[in-house]
Design a protein around this motif. Structure first.
Motif: not given
Length: 251
Positions: A230-251
């Motif tokens: 469950f890395y996504l709990v402690e790494q929430h900010d980093a994960l969301v930031r990177e997913v956000s960037e990919l969302l903009v570029t992919s859709g």
């Protein structure tokens, strides 16, 4: 804020704008629920609408029978997603949800000519690298021990017999899905695949996530972050930031 779904019971819907440009569909882990991803509803830009799946047998769907078949679950989630396919869809699945996201991506494209913008898979081996597990056939103590091993659940809650009575049927159904799904053929998806894993995940070595590249002819990327299953709990900010960037570029 959370908005209505016009009778659709499958998703908790978050929207920062009445006119989103894209949708992020989040599929929780075994034993998980939409509430685990509550913070995700407020973490993306105003152009992104977040839908988090609500599986039967928990929370407001507690009275509904649990689903213990991956194919049945994927069929129903896919059907529930079709009304939202008017905008680009990005799928993010964690653990069991990663396998589910993959199956939903295949169904959307093969049966409904809807190609997701991207598939994000987290903390789960690729479909052709999975091995069956019989944990779902064991007693409640074994299920609770596995939840403790993986983390992500308040262990104090697991000590409460009343809580156990509420959550264990859904946990057993989900672990039945996990234990009986795979290995399956490496059928490619028609969108880029982004894989995520914690560097100390006790169930999925980081190198195993590389096999997702076998189903990703449109592009593959693996990101290893600090943490366990469950890395996504402690790494929430980093994960969301990177997913956000990919969302903009992919859709």
């Amino acid at each position: 804020m959370t908005t209505g779904l016009s009778g659709n019971t499958w998703f908790r819907r978050y929207s920062a704008t009445p006119t989103p440009r894209r949708r992020l569909v989040v599929l929780p882990h075994a034993g998980g629920s939409a509430s685990f991803f509550h913070a995700w509803g407020r973490s993306f830009d105003a152009d992104t609408e977040v839908l988090v799946a609500k599986y039967p047998g928990r929370h407001e769907r507690l009275a509904e029978p649990c689903i213990d078949s991956m194919d049945v679950l994927a069929d129903q989630v896919t059907a529930a997603l079709l009304p939202f396919a008017d905008l680009p869809l990005t799928l993010f699945g964690h653990s069991m949800g990663a396998s589910l996201a993959y199956e939903v991506a295949l169904r959307l494209e093969e049966r409904h000519a809807v190609r997701p913008a991207a598939l994000h898979v987290s903390s789960r081996k690729a479909p052709h690298r999975l091995t069956p597990r019989d944990l779902y056939l064991r007693g409640d103590a074994a299920l609770i021990a596995e939840l403790r091993r993986l983390g992500g659940t308040d262990t104090a809650l697991l000590d409460d017999p009343d809580i156990q009575e509420l959550v264990l049927p859904a946990v057993r159904a989900d672990f039945t899905i996990v234990g009986t799904y795979g290995p399956r053929s490496a059928v490619p998806v028609g969108c880029p695949v982004h894989a995520w894993i914690g560097d100390a995940d006790p169930s999925t070595p980081a190198r195993e996530m590389e096999a997702w590249g076998d189903v990703a002819p449109r592009g593959f990327r693996l990101r290893v972050l600090p943490g366990g299953h469950f890395y996504l709990v402690e790494q929430h900010d980093a994960l969301v930031r990177e997913v956000s960037e990919l969302l903009v570029t992919s859709g």
